[in-house]
Design an enzyme around this catalytic site. Structure first.
Site, mmCIF file in Angstrom:
data_model
loop_
_atom_site.group_PDB
_atom_site.id
_atom_site.type_symbol
_atom_site.label_atom_id
_atom_site.label_comp_id
_atom_site.label_asym_id
_atom_site.label_seq_id
_atom_site.Cartn_x
_atom_site.Cartn_y
_atom_site.Cartn_z
ATOM 1 C CE LYS A 83 -4.531 0.880 2.966
ATOM 2 N NZ LYS A 83 -5.230 0.903 4.060
HETATM 3 C C1 E4P Z 1 -8.726 1.771 3.572
HETATM 4 O O1 E4P Z 1 -7.808 0.769 2.602
HETATM 5 C C2 E4P Z 1 -8.308 2.745 4.971
HETATM 6 O O2 E4P Z 1 -7.677 2.841 5.502
HETATM 7 C C3 E4P Z 1 -9.027 2.595 5.527
HETATM 8 O O3 E4P Z 1 -10.574 2.584 5.185
HETATM 9 C C4 E4P Z 1 -9.252 4.519 5.873
HETATM 10 O O4 E4P Z 1 -9.981 4.625 6.737
HETATM 11 P P1 E4P Z 1 -10.971 5.334 8.023
HETATM 12 O O5 E4P Z 1 -11.481 6.523 7.525
HETATM 13 O O6 E4P Z 1 -11.992 4.978 8.522
HETATM 14 O O7 E4P Z 1 -9.665 5.868 8.591
#
Ligand code: E4P
Length: 221
Positions: A83
């Site tokens: 990622k």
């Molecule tokens: C997933 O890949 C993201 O990091 C996550 O969905 C972020 O979510 P949030 O905005 O609730 O922290």
């Protein structure tokens, strides 16, 4: 549509995996920090639990270091997906990693143009953050819709739209209606999707009526 669990808690993945509903997992540094657990151990355990991609995020900010971290994360298991943040450095790293055969999820996407760049760089997934756009008074779902339209205009772009920052069952319904390829959701939202008050009251009535018959389905019970 694929469902990923948005969590760094191994037990949550273990608890949900045998439902057959979990196609992968996404983590981020904040989720890892909340657990206090070792990141590499967490990713290794999750990769052993699910067959699909488990996103593990780099924390470097220059592309060469991102690539080094990404290659290192990929040694944890074959189903690690690197990622990378949606910056120009992240896009360079995405290109280098994908050229070397490593799948990349480009995260922190907040505009259609950013998503277009992620696809051009060869990302396997782009993660538009719905909830965080809603939090600042914008329409996160409009972004999913714009990206869907743009990607569909150019079939050579193979990046999958991974709807992220999902906070509710309403988000899930809309992301599915628009045609997001994947959604990553907290375990509670996945569980809430199965609930309906008429299901609960209907089941209660069926069970009460059944009990009144005195019958048993399993005769040896
Ligand atoms: C997933 O890949 C993201 O990091 C996550 O969905 C972020 O979510 P949030 O905005 O609730 O922290």
């Amino acid at each position: 549509m694929k469902f990923f669990l948005d969590t760094a808690i191994v037990d949550e993945v273990a608890q949900m995996v045998d439902t057959g509903l979990v196609d992968g997992v996404t983590t981020n540094p904040s989720l890892i920090a909340k657990t206090g657990a070792d990141m590499r151990d967490t990713i290794a355990q999750m990769c052993a639990l699910v067959d699909g991609p488990v996103s593990a995020e780099v924390t470097a900010t220059d592309w060469q270091e991102m690539v080094r971290e990404g290659v290192s994360l990929r040694t944890i298991a074959d189903n690690v997906c690197v990622k990378v943040p949606l910056t120009m450095e992240g896009l360079r790293a995405t290109h280098a990693l994908t050229q070397a055969g490593h799948p990349v999820n480009v995260t922190l996407c907040f505009s259609a143009n950013q998503a277009l760049l992620a696809a051009k760089a060869g990302a396997s997934f782009v993660s538009p953050f719905i909830g965080r756009l809603d939090d600042i008074g914008l329409d996160g779902m409009e972004l999913i819709s714009d990206i869907r339209l743009i990607y569909d205009n150019y079939p050579e772009l193979e990046t999958e739209i991974l709807a992220a920052s999902i906070r509710s069952t309403g988000h899930m319904r809309e992301a599915a209606l628009i045609g997001a390829d994947v959604a990553t959701l907290p375990v509670k939202v996945m569980q809430d999707m199965a609930k309906h008050p008429l299901t609960s009251s209907g089941l209660e009535k069926f069970l009460a009526d059944w009990q009144a018959t005195g019958q048993q389905i399993l005769k040896d019970a």
